[in-house]
Design an enzyme around this catalytic site. Structure first.
Site, mmCIF file in Angstrom:
data_model
loop_
_atom_site.group_PDB
_atom_site.id
_atom_site.type_symbol
_atom_site.label_atom_id
_atom_site.label_comp_id
_atom_site.label_asym_id
_atom_site.label_seq_id
_atom_site.Cartn_x
_atom_site.Cartn_y
_atom_site.Cartn_z
ATOM 1 N N ASP A 152 5.252 -28.129 -40.704
ATOM 2 C CA ASP A 152 3.784 -28.099 -40.636
ATOM 3 C C ASP A 152 3.242 -26.816 -40.024
ATOM 4 O O ASP A 152 2.192 -26.815 -39.365
ATOM 5 C CB ASP A 152 3.257 -29.314 -39.852
ATOM 6 C CG ASP A 152 3.764 -30.615 -40.416
ATOM 7 O OD1 ASP A 152 3.911 -30.694 -41.658
ATOM 8 O OD2 ASP A 152 4.031 -31.554 -39.644
ATOM 9 N N LYS B 182 2.757 -23.571 -44.165
ATOM 10 C CA LYS B 182 3.425 -22.932 -45.306
ATOM 11 C C LYS B 182 2.566 -23.002 -46.566
ATOM 12 O O LYS B 182 2.426 -22.026 -47.289
ATOM 13 C CB LYS B 182 4.775 -23.624 -45.569
ATOM 14 C CG LYS B 182 5.741 -23.527 -44.394
ATOM 15 C CD LYS B 182 7.018 -24.306 -44.630
ATOM 16 C CE LYS B 182 6.869 -25.812 -44.540
ATOM 17 N NZ LYS B 182 6.575 -26.345 -43.199
ATOM 18 N N GLY C 23 4.423 -32.163 -46.647
ATOM 19 C CA GLY C 23 2.980 -32.277 -46.903
ATOM 20 C C GLY C 23 2.409 -30.897 -46.670
ATOM 21 O O GLY C 23 2.345 -30.443 -45.535
ATOM 22 N N HIS C 24 2.078 -30.185 -47.733
ATOM 23 C CA HIS C 24 1.599 -28.803 -47.621
ATOM 24 C C HIS C 24 0.113 -28.757 -47.971
ATOM 25 O O HIS C 24 -0.264 -29.009 -49.109
ATOM 26 C CB HIS C 24 2.414 -27.883 -48.542
ATOM 27 C CG HIS C 24 3.867 -27.780 -48.144
ATOM 28 N ND1 HIS C 24 4.786 -27.006 -48.794
ATOM 29 C CD2 HIS C 24 4.542 -28.350 -47.103
ATOM 30 C CE1 HIS C 24 5.961 -27.109 -48.196
ATOM 31 N NE2 HIS C 24 5.846 -27.933 -47.182
ATOM 32 N N GLN D 223 9.681 -28.398 -44.709
ATOM 33 C CA GLN D 223 10.112 -28.697 -43.331
ATOM 34 C C GLN D 223 10.205 -27.376 -42.542
ATOM 35 O O GLN D 223 9.598 -26.395 -42.930
ATOM 36 C CB GLN D 223 11.441 -29.450 -43.305
ATOM 37 C CG GLN D 223 11.377 -30.877 -43.813
ATOM 38 C CD GLN D 223 11.292 -30.974 -45.321
ATOM 39 O OE1 GLN D 223 12.131 -30.468 -46.020
ATOM 40 N NE2 GLN D 223 10.270 -31.642 -45.818
HETATM 41 P P1 GDP Z 1 2.883 -27.080 -43.965
HETATM 42 O O1 GDP Z 1 3.615 -28.363 -44.090
HETATM 43 O O2 GDP Z 1 3.686 -26.029 -43.273
HETATM 44 O O3 GDP Z 1 2.309 -26.586 -45.257
HETATM 45 O O4 GDP Z 1 1.657 -27.368 -42.998
HETATM 46 P P2 GDP Z 1 0.660 -28.652 -43.074
HETATM 47 O O5 GDP Z 1 -0.243 -28.455 -44.210
HETATM 48 O O6 GDP Z 1 1.414 -29.910 -42.990
HETATM 49 O O7 GDP Z 1 -0.082 -28.528 -41.687
HETATM 50 C C1 GDP Z 1 -0.814 -27.400 -41.356
HETATM 51 C C2 GDP Z 1 -2.258 -27.842 -41.096
HETATM 52 O O8 GDP Z 1 -2.966 -26.778 -40.468
HETATM 53 C C3 GDP Z 1 -3.035 -28.140 -42.353
HETATM 54 O O9 GDP Z 1 -3.989 -29.128 -42.078
HETATM 55 C C4 GDP Z 1 -3.716 -26.815 -42.676
HETATM 56 O O10 GDP Z 1 -4.909 -26.984 -43.416
HETATM 57 C C5 GDP Z 1 -4.018 -26.313 -41.290
HETATM 58 N N1 GDP Z 1 -4.000 -24.854 -41.118
HETATM 59 C C6 GDP Z 1 -3.211 -23.917 -41.690
HETATM 60 N N2 GDP Z 1 -3.460 -22.709 -41.159
HETATM 61 C C7 GDP Z 1 -4.426 -22.884 -40.232
HETATM 62 C C8 GDP Z 1 -5.097 -22.012 -39.313
HETATM 63 O O11 GDP Z 1 -4.837 -20.820 -39.235
HETATM 64 N N3 GDP Z 1 -6.024 -22.586 -38.488
HETATM 65 C C9 GDP Z 1 -6.327 -23.913 -38.524
HETATM 66 N N4 GDP Z 1 -7.242 -24.368 -37.684
HETATM 67 N N5 GDP Z 1 -5.720 -24.751 -39.365
HETATM 68 C C10 GDP Z 1 -4.773 -24.249 -40.200
HETATM 69 P P1 IMO Z 2 6.589 -30.005 -44.105
HETATM 70 O O1 IMO Z 2 7.215 -29.387 -45.345
HETATM 71 C C1 IMO Z 2 7.122 -32.103 -40.346
HETATM 72 C C2 IMO Z 2 10.503 -34.884 -40.091
HETATM 73 C C3 IMO Z 2 10.182 -36.359 -39.986
HETATM 74 C C4 IMO Z 2 11.391 -36.829 -39.186
HETATM 75 C C5 IMO Z 2 12.515 -35.983 -39.740
HETATM 76 C C6 IMO Z 2 13.344 -36.647 -40.831
HETATM 77 O O2 IMO Z 2 5.253 -30.580 -44.352
HETATM 78 O O3 IMO Z 2 6.657 -29.040 -42.982
HETATM 79 P P2 IMO Z 2 12.896 -37.272 -43.363
HETATM 80 O O4 IMO Z 2 11.790 -38.056 -43.996
HETATM 81 O O5 IMO Z 2 13.008 -35.871 -43.862
HETATM 82 O O6 IMO Z 2 14.198 -37.989 -43.403
HETATM 83 O O7 IMO Z 2 12.478 -37.202 -41.808
HETATM 84 O O8 IMO Z 2 11.899 -34.809 -40.267
HETATM 85 N N1 IMO Z 2 9.874 -34.215 -41.252
HETATM 86 C C7 IMO Z 2 8.846 -33.374 -41.163
HETATM 87 N N2 IMO Z 2 8.095 -33.004 -40.106
HETATM 88 N N3 IMO Z 2 6.876 -31.568 -41.559
HETATM 89 C C8 IMO Z 2 7.640 -31.900 -42.631
HETATM 90 O O9 IMO Z 2 7.532 -31.282 -43.816
HETATM 91 C C9 IMO Z 2 8.643 -32.872 -42.463
HETATM 92 N N4 IMO Z 2 9.537 -33.453 -43.295
HETATM 93 C C10 IMO Z 2 10.296 -34.270 -42.544
HETATM 94 O O10 IMO Z 2 8.988 -36.577 -39.308
HETATM 95 O O11 IMO Z 2 11.235 -36.502 -37.837
HETATM 96 MG MG MG Z 3 3.362 -30.373 -43.587
#
Ligand code: GDP
Ligand code: IMO
Ligand code: MG
Length: 422
Positions: A13, A16, A40-41, A224
């Site tokens: 998270d 990416k 979840g991107h 991840q």
């Molecule tokens: P990913 O899994 O690495 O793609 O990241 P996620 O989407 O799960 O989580 C990142 C969260 O931060 C999302 O809700 C994005 O919309 C948000 N986000 C990304 N970059 C920024 C930033 O620079 N500032 C803020 N406030 N939110 C951001």
């Molecule tokens: P993105 O791509 C954050 C965590 C789960 C759990 C562990 C194992 O959005 O960064 P799994 O379902 O893979 O067997 O769970 O890994 N986990 C993540 N945490 N971002 C993710 O993906 C994750 N994908 C799995 O919460 O601790």
């Molecule tokens: Mg994510």
């Protein structure tokens, strides 16, 4: 041209999805190489927010080719709902933009059920899995039982599916776990039919052909984070794939010598969702404040993310195992309102200082912090490096000096446009 890789350096998270979306106009091909719908991107543009789980984050750019690579574990049911949602919301035909590796493995309904049963059986020791069936699916891959995307075109596909399902039902009989498979199976087979409408490709040949072309730029999108890597993460509290750069080679069928730049992405602080060690975790109101301002709730499961200060010990470890050539810092704006910021520059274990990421991370690790003054102003409206406050730039330069890697991008908001290049 060589393949650039973008990966998360923390516990996932890191942002990416947003950054891949920002970078896509400078690439022709975007690939996912591992993980599944545990990812979840999130992407934000034109006042719209969208969360992708299986589909690469270059999908909203008309001219980019998006590939789900062989290293991915693909759940047809989740894939189908993702496709339907995007086509409805954005009026685009995804079959024209997305191709799927025949060698990608399929997640079957019983993988998801097994994931739930195994987590429940672990009790207090549970991983905190996303319950998407990731662990059981990769277990079947290395156990040589899995179904692959290419198999859906075989005349005996249903028999193969039935065989695997029966194997899983035997395993499930060992658990005292209630489940109803009928709806899951219905959705799954509908997903299989939808997958048949996409180009199912020998992705390793196609990607290597692109590599031979002088003009074609490829970006591999990690899922991840490195601290969730099956080998180098905080085992057993990890996911079941190699999330690190090496995973891009096996997850796409490319040689290590064909990896170009490695873009390592990290938040200006740290988060983790699920169980497992997290040395800089904050249990106080500061952690709560980071969660609230950063909207730190899982994009896949909605669970609150655990929050803490930036951990340079863990970050340096990730940089080392990935060979990161440039850094991208996200969510700097979340720190806009803090008087003081802290960064872990070392650990103490049993009173003894430690400057590297140790094997035993389940013991009591006490971070050694360096403090920085906060910048106490709104940076979300800033457009260039010269507009950024001195305190933020000092924070960034400290990270560069400590890691020896340049920070090439600072993200100051979730929107595509809230991105500062350096
Ligand atoms: P990913 O899994 O690495 O793609 O990241 P996620 O989407 O799960 O989580 C990142 C969260 O931060 C999302 O809700 C994005 O919309 C948000 N986000 C990304 N970059 C920024 C930033 O620079 N500032 C803020 N406030 N939110 C951001
Ligand atoms: P993105 O791509 C954050 C965590 C789960 C759990 C562990 C194992 O959005 O960064 P799994 O379902 O893979 O067997 O769970 O890994 N986990 C993540 N945490 N971002 C993710 O993906 C994750 N994908 C799995 O919460 O601790
Ligand atoms: Mg994510």
């Amino acid at each position: 041209m060589k393949v650039d890789v973008l990966l998360g350096l923390q516990w996932g998270d890191e942002g990416k999805g947003k950054i891949v979306d920002v970078l896509t106009p400078t690439y022709h091909v975007i690939t996912r190489f591992q993980g599944g719908a545990n990812a979840g991107h999130s992407l934000e543009f034109n006042n719209m927010k969208h969360v992708l789980h299986l589909i690469p984050s270059g999908i909203f750019h008309e001219n980019a080719v998006n590939i789900i690579g062989n290293g991915v574990v693909l759940d047809p049911a989740i894939f189908r709902s993702e496709v339907i949602e995007i086509e409805k919301k954005f009026h685009i035909d995804l079959t024209k933009r997305l191709q799927i590796a025949k060698k990608a493995n399929l997640i079957v309904p019983t993988h998801r059920i097994l994931d739930g049963a195994m987590e429940e059986a672990k009790g207090q020791g549970k991983i905190g899995s996303t319950l998407k069936g990731i662990g059981p699916a990769y277990t079947d891959k290395v156990g040589r039982n899995a179904l692959r995307v290419g198999d859906i075109l075989l005349p005996n596909f249903k028999e193969k599916y039935q065989h695997l399902k029966e194997l899983h039902l035997k395993q499930l009989s060992l658990y005292n776990y209630q489940f109803d498979i009928s709806q899951l199976e219905k959705d799954w087979f509908e997903g299989i039919e939808l997958i048949k409408t996409f180009a199912l490709i020998d992705s390793e040949h196609i990607i290597n052909k692109y590599i031979q072309e002088k003009e074609t730029r490829i970006l591999a999108e990690g899922a991840q984070g490195s601290m969730l890597d099956i080998d180098f993460g905080s085992y057993p509290f990890v996911t079941s794939s190699n999330t690190i750069c090496a995973g891009a080679c096996t997850g796409m069928g490319i040689a290590p010598s064909n990896i170009g730049g490695v873009k390592g992405i990290f938040k200006a602080y740290c988060t983790r969702v699920g169980s497992g060690p997290f040395p800089t975790e904050l249990f106080d109101e500061i952690g709560q404040k980071l969660r609230e301002i950063g909207h730190e709730f899982g994009s896949t499961t909605g669970r609150p993310r655990r929050c803490g200060w930036l951990d340079l010990v863990a970050l340096k470890y990730s940089i080392m195992i990935n060979g990161v050539t440039e850094l991208i810092m996200t969510k700097a704006d979340v720190l806009d309102n803090f008087d003081t910021l802290k960064v872990a520059v070392g650990y103490k274990v049993n009173g003894k200082p430690l400057d590297y990421f140790p094997y035993e991370i389940d013991q009591k690790i006490e971070p050694i912090y360096k403090e920085f003054p906060g910048w106490k102003c709104d940076i979300t409206c800033k457009n260039s490096e010269k507009e950024l406050p001195k305190e933020l730039m000092d924070y960034v330069r400290f990270i560069e000096t400590e890691t020896g890697v340049p920070v090439k991008m600072v993200s100051v908001g979730p929107d595509r446009d809230a991105t500062i290049l350096r």
